[in-house]
Design an enzyme around this catalytic site. Structure first.
Site, PDB file in Angstrom:
ATOM      1  N   TYR A   1      -2.934   3.876   2.621  1.00 44.18           N
ATOM      2  CA  TYR A   1      -3.276   3.702   4.165  1.00 44.18           C
ATOM      3  C   TYR A   1      -3.715   4.404   4.952  1.00 44.18           C
ATOM      4  O   TYR A   1      -4.701   3.773   6.180  1.00 44.18           O
ATOM      5  CB  TYR A   1      -1.442   4.444   5.059  1.00 44.18           C
ATOM      6  CG  TYR A   1      -1.591   4.804   5.688  1.00 44.18           C
ATOM      7  CD1 TYR A   1      -1.197   4.421   7.105  1.00 44.18           C
ATOM      8  CD2 TYR A   1      -1.742   6.662   6.345  1.00 44.18           C
ATOM      9  CE1 TYR A   1      -0.824   4.118   8.446  1.00 44.18           C
ATOM     10  CE2 TYR A   1      -1.909   6.523   7.412  1.00 44.18           C
ATOM     11  CZ  TYR A   1      -1.460   5.854   8.706  1.00 44.18           C
ATOM     12  OH  TYR A   1      -1.486   6.521   9.954  1.00 44.18           O
TER      13      TYR A   1
ATOM     14  N   SER B   1       1.163   3.388  -5.754  1.00 41.80           N
ATOM     15  CA  SER B   1       1.454   1.698  -4.892  1.00 41.80           C
ATOM     16  C   SER B   1       0.673   0.993  -6.070  1.00 41.80           C
ATOM     17  O   SER B   1       1.510   0.102  -6.860  1.00 41.80           O
ATOM     18  CB  SER B   1       0.290   1.078  -4.187  1.00 41.80           C
ATOM     19  OG  SER B   1      -1.143   1.900  -4.470  1.00 41.80           O
TER      20      SER B   1
ATOM     21  N   TYR C   1       1.142  -1.494  -0.449  1.00 42.70           N
ATOM     22  CA  TYR C   1       0.081   0.045  -0.414  1.00 42.70           C
ATOM     23  C   TYR C   1       0.726   1.293   0.214  1.00 42.70           C
ATOM     24  O   TYR C   1       2.274   1.521   0.517  1.00 42.70           O
ATOM     25  CB  TYR C   1      -0.758  -0.189   1.534  1.00 42.70           C
ATOM     26  CG  TYR C   1      -0.517   0.163   2.137  1.00 42.70           C
ATOM     27  CD1 TYR C   1       0.207   1.430   2.759  1.00 42.70           C
ATOM     28  CD2 TYR C   1      -0.432  -0.599   3.078  1.00 42.70           C
ATOM     29  CE1 TYR C   1       0.555   1.388   3.924  1.00 42.70           C
ATOM     30  CE2 TYR C   1       0.568  -0.995   4.788  1.00 42.70           C
ATOM     31  CZ  TYR C   1       1.260   0.859   5.355  1.00 42.70           C
ATOM     32  OH  TYR C   1       1.605   0.907   6.358  1.00 42.70           O
ATOM     33  N   CYS C   2       0.689   2.513  -0.435  1.00 41.00           N
ATOM     34  CA  CYS C   2       0.514   3.656  -0.779  1.00 41.00           C
ATOM     35  C   CYS C   2      -0.565   4.713   0.363  1.00 41.00           C
ATOM     36  O   CYS C   2      -1.194   3.933   1.015  1.00 41.00           O
ATOM     37  CB  CYS C   2       1.379   4.567  -1.515  1.00 41.00           C
ATOM     38  SG  CYS C   2      -0.431   4.750  -2.872  1.00 41.00           S
ATOM     39  N   PHE C   3      -0.275   5.464   0.398  1.00 43.78           N
ATOM     40  CA  PHE C   3      -0.665   6.656   1.014  1.00 43.78           C
ATOM     41  C   PHE C   3      -3.049   6.737   0.480  1.00 43.78           C
ATOM     42  O   PHE C   3      -2.953   6.113   1.615  1.00 43.78           O
ATOM     43  CB  PHE C   3      -0.373   7.880   0.783  1.00 43.78           C
ATOM     44  CG  PHE C   3      -1.339   9.121   2.477  1.00 43.78           C
ATOM     45  CD1 PHE C   3      -1.092   8.545   3.475  1.00 43.78           C
ATOM     46  CD2 PHE C   3      -2.193   9.223   1.689  1.00 43.78           C
ATOM     47  CE1 PHE C   3      -1.583   9.221   4.761  1.00 43.78           C
ATOM     48  CE2 PHE C   3      -2.676  10.807   2.762  1.00 43.78           C
ATOM     49  CZ  PHE C   3      -2.824  10.643   4.128  1.00 43.78           C
TER      50      PHE C   3
END
Length: 381
Positions: free
Chosen positions: A124, A102, A94-96
């Site tokens: 996230y 991602s 995952y990214c933000f």
């Protein structure tokens, strides 16, 4: 289209391995237990791309990102992601927000390493939002009992023996008093809340609907008890744990002196660790200087200095009992007695360790708390 998963409950409840591709500075602000940080961009690269986005727009920022993360740098990062994916084929990344970063990692893993790897939809932010909702829902829907008791009665030890115990001090990595700071430091506020929420999620999934929480006040060291939970605990029934004065002094000596010193030595070596421990202990006492008053603080400090010297020169911590006994008897016990008088109407049970354990275990499976007192062998209030 590569897979994007949105069953946040499954991911967090089952401890699915997760790879966080945000920059290290973002990761440090808050993540989830056991997650590994394998960033697409380091902090400097992220800052450059952010500045470019602000002044020149998205397309220019994306182009700069591809320029910064290219060649050997790109290959090294792909190798790191591939290593994680191969070690955890059931995992996710995952990214933000589950967006561009991602997706890029997914695409590069597929095109360069031949690995299909799912990302978390919403990233996230979505996982964090789910945990905030989990914590707020539990604060409203679950029952809570506050475990109180004089300093040194071993409340945290009792919490650890209860299936329905919530160890706030464990989540905060702090023993909960002026002397409670650990050598390894505290998590961020977000990490503290995430650990607590995941523990609640798992215990509710196992069927627990009522929890026992140690009497902590608003903060555990630098970590704040979440508002919704704190408000609920301020109205919750209180169970008081009793133990003798000498036993309490011995427990404080073991936890705050012997074990704390050993932790410092393990982290920094014998000479440096011993000195750092002594400085930390004195600093903790100095925090109480105004509350203790000048004369009492100076007397306690002199007693502590003598104990530290004896401990350093002869590996004998026995003299620490002197300042511990004085501080407990003259400061902590009167303060706790005052607080308990203010909350006397909420106290539902009081007893020694075994009686309290029996009572709390019985009350977890009965409709009422006071009704379980006779079976526990203690004293209902």
């Amino acid at each position: 289209m590569l897979a994007a998963l949105s069953d946040y409950r499954h991911l967090l409840l089952n401890g699915v391995p997760m790879m966080d591709v945000r920059a290290p500075v973002e990761f440090a602000q808050g993540a989830f237990p056991g997650v590994v940080n394998r960033p697409l961009m380091d902090d400097g690269e992220r800052q450059q791309v952010g500045t470019c986005y602000k002044h020149k727009g998205q397309d220019a920022a994306i182009a700069l990102g591809h320029q910064l993360v290219s060649g050997a740098t790109k290959q090294a990062r792909i190798a790191g992601w591939a290593q994680f994916a191969q070690a955890h084929p059931e995992g996710v990344l995952y990214c933000f927000r589950g967006g561009l970063r991602s997706q890029i990692v997914q695409q590069w893993l597929k095109s360069e390493a031949g690995i299909d790897y799912p990302r978390v939809q919403g990233g996230y932010k979505a996982l964090r939002g789910f945990l905030i909702d989990t914590l707020e829902a539990a604060s409203v829907q679950c029952g809570f009992v506050v475990l109180g008791g004089l300093t040194g009665t071993g409340k945290t030890e009792v919490i650890a023996q209860l299936a329905q115990g919530l160890d706030l001090e464990g989540f905060a990595n702090h023993r909960g008093s002026s002397f409670g700071q650990r050598v390894s430091g505290q998590p961020s506020q977000i990490d503290f809340e995430n650990r607590l929420a995941i523990d609640l999620l798992k215990k509710r999934d196992r069927g627990h609907g009522a929890f026992v929480v140690e009497d902590e006040g608003r903060h555990v060291g630098s970590c704040s008890v979440p508002l919704a939970l704190r408000q609920r605990l301020e109205q919750a029934p209180i169970v008081c744990l009793d133990d003798g004065f000498d036993a309490r002094v011995e427990r404080i000596l073991r936890d705050y002196v012997v074990q704390q010193c050993a932790d410092f030595v393990a982290a920094h070596g014998e000479a440096v660790g011993t000195d750092l421990f002594a400085a930390r202990l004195l600093e903790s006492l100095d925090k109480l200087a105004k509350r203790l008053g000048g004369d009492r603080h100076r007397a306690l400090r002199a007693t502590m200095l003598a104990a530290l010297a004896r401990q350093k020169d002869h590996a004998d911590p026995a003299l620490h009992r002197d300042w511990i006994a004085l501080l407990v008897r003259d400061y902590y016990d009167p303060m706790y007695a005052y607080q308990q008088r203010q909350r006397a109407g909420r106290i539902v049970f009081q007893g020694d360790r075994q009686a309290v354990l029996d009572y709390l275990r019985a009350s977890a499976s009965t409709a009422g708390t006071v009704g379980a007192a006779a079976a526990a062998g203690g004293r209902a209030v």
